[in-house]
Design an enzyme around this catalytic site. Structure first.
Site, short mmCIF file in Angstrom:
data_model
loop_
_atom_site.label_atom_id
_atom_site.label_comp_id
_atom_site.label_asym_id
_atom_site.label_seq_id
_atom_site.Cartn_x
_atom_site.Cartn_y
_atom_site.Cartn_z
N GLU A 287 0.82 -1.21 0.00
CA GLU A 287 0.00 0.00 0.00
C GLU A 287 0.85 1.26 0.00
O GLU A 287 0.42 2.31 -0.47
CB GLU A 287 -0.94 -0.01 1.22
N HIS A 308 7.49 -27.01 -2.26
CA HIS A 308 6.85 -28.10 -2.99
C HIS A 308 5.67 -27.61 -3.83
O HIS A 308 4.85 -28.40 -4.28
CB HIS A 308 6.41 -29.19 -2.01
N LYS A 420 -14.03 0.99 -3.93
CA LYS A 420 -15.13 1.46 -3.08
C LYS A 420 -16.17 2.22 -3.89
O LYS A 420 -17.37 2.08 -3.66
CB LYS A 420 -14.58 2.35 -1.96
#
Length: 429
Positions: A287, A308, A420
């Protein structure tokens, strides 16, 4: 002190080029101390550790004890930096299976408000139906959708199950000093509250009550946590030479690697207890740095498990990444491989400690991977509150320096607002 080793990056970049960032780092530190540059309204984290008073810590510990005395479960309602730092410490220092044990020395700490998953929230509220629980509502504005929805659910359930008077005692708000929906609710309901300073952004807030209160409720030493952060604050001070400042070296190294085409950083650990350290780190760097079409993409590797799965790609795939290995030097537990009655393929491990085997896997991976990609190693002496304080401040300070070298504002997050807008439109806000 925690230590950083960049030797296994030097086949890919030169030490001279890393140290060539010294002037930029010095300029960034001067801008930080002088409060100039973009984002200068959010520099409260810089000297936060050394400014925390004994009285403030005592207030936090008193509130923590109130919840410890009256709750079997405490739900931390927050998202991103509002819960990840606390969860990193609590998950790392707790017994992995404490929540399954009948006798508990501290409330079980659970989390909400970091997603809108209907299954998760339904199952959480079902689990809490026969529990004496409390809530810490962490939100500066009180309008973050995920956290606000979770708190609405939990507030009603707590009041219904425990009564308004007890709910008032076991619900705590950590929010803005004067404004916002969460502040209004806290004042109207009479909740105990703590302040998120205006000049400390969410992802830099772990050493405020945002992180300190949940950690204290879980039973860990917040005074030692702060002391570790104070020690690292001094180690990263403006008068510390570049060559002796671990945050400066880390920031310069990752920027030089970025300049040379390494666009992904993998923070690797060999201890499952460090899972949420990686999650906190990913949020801090993702961020802060990821804007203006710039930034190193932060991902986590939990080895040896992921050797793995993605280990093949790391070893032989596209050379676009570098690794930072996070290691703890002190052994916390011992488990010896007992010989089997029948001879098998694993006799060579008889008598060895799992700690020793895990260390061998760690050193082998660094050796193998560093043949193909740059690797840094980062060591903590011990997994405890003091070293967590160092770790938090180190990564915060290095993040600031890295962003300034890269030319982005460390403290805004314009991209977060994009989703948003579309979500609110879809929901008819």
């Amino acid at each position: 002190m925690i230590s950083l080793n960049i030797e296994k990056t030097l086949g890919f970049i030169s030490k001279e080029n890393v140290f060539a960032y010294e002037a930029q780092v010095k300029a960034a530190q001067e801008a930080l101390e002088n409060g100039t540059g973009k984002g200068n309204d959010f520099l409260g984290w810089l000297h936060l550790p050394s400014s925390i008073t004994k009285e403030h810590l005592a207030d936090l510990k008193t509130t923590a004890q109130t919840l410890r005395d009256n709750c079997e479960v405490v739900v931390v309602a927050g998202i991103g930096g509002s819960y990840l730092g606390a969860r990193a410490v609590i998950e790392a220092l707790s017994n992995s299976f404490t929540w399954l044990q009948d006798k508990k020395t501290a409330p079980v700490i659970l989390y909400a408000g970091h997603n809108i998953g209907e299954d998760y929230l339904y199952e959480l509220t079902e689990y809490l139906k026969d529990k004496k629980f409390g809530v810490i509502n962490i939100s500066k504005s009180g309008t973050t959708t995920e956290t606000a929805l979770a708190f609405r659910l939990l507030k009603k359930q707590c009041e219904d199950q425990r009564g308004k008077d007890m709910a008032k005692k076991v619900i705590v708000a950590i929010t803005d000093a004067k404004k916002g929906a969460a502040r209004v609710t806290a004042d109207n309901e009479g909740y105990k509250s703590f302040i998120i300073p205006d000049n400390v952004g969410g992802r830099f807030s772990v050493l405020t009550p945002v992180g300190l209160l949940p950690i204290a409720i879980a039973g860990f030493d917040i005074e030692k946590l702060v002391a570790g952060a104070v020690a690292m604050e001094k180690a990263c001070g403006k008068d510390v030479p570049f060559a002796e400042n671990p945050a400066a070296i880390y920031a310069a190294t990752r920027n030089e690697l970025y300049k040379n085409g390494k666009k992904i950083e993998i923070l690797v650990n060999y201890n499952p207890k460090l899972h949420y350290v990686s999650e906190w780190w990913k949020q801090l760097y993702g961020e802060s740095e990821g804007k203006d079409n710039k930034g190193v993409f932060p991902v986590a590797g939990e080895f040896s498990e992921e050797l793995h799965s993605v280990g093949q790609f790391i070893q032989d795939g596209s050379p676009i990444m570098f690794e930072t290995f996070l290691d703890v030097k002190k052994q916390n537990a011992s488990l010896i491989v007992e010989p089997d009655e029948k001879e098998d393929y694993f006799d060579y491990l008889d008598g060895k400690d799992f700690w020793e085997i895990n260390k061998a896997a760690y050193h082998a991976t660094v050796t193998a991977h560093s043949k193909k990609l740059p690797c840094m190693t980062f060591e903590l002496d011990e997994l405890d509150a003091y070293h967590f304080g160092q770790l938090f401040y180190f990564f915060q300070f290095a993040c600031y320096l890295s962003c300034k070298i890269m030319g982005v504002n460390p403290f805004d997050q314009p991209g977060v607002e994009a989703y948003k807008k579309w979500m609110f439109e879809a929901l008819g806000k």
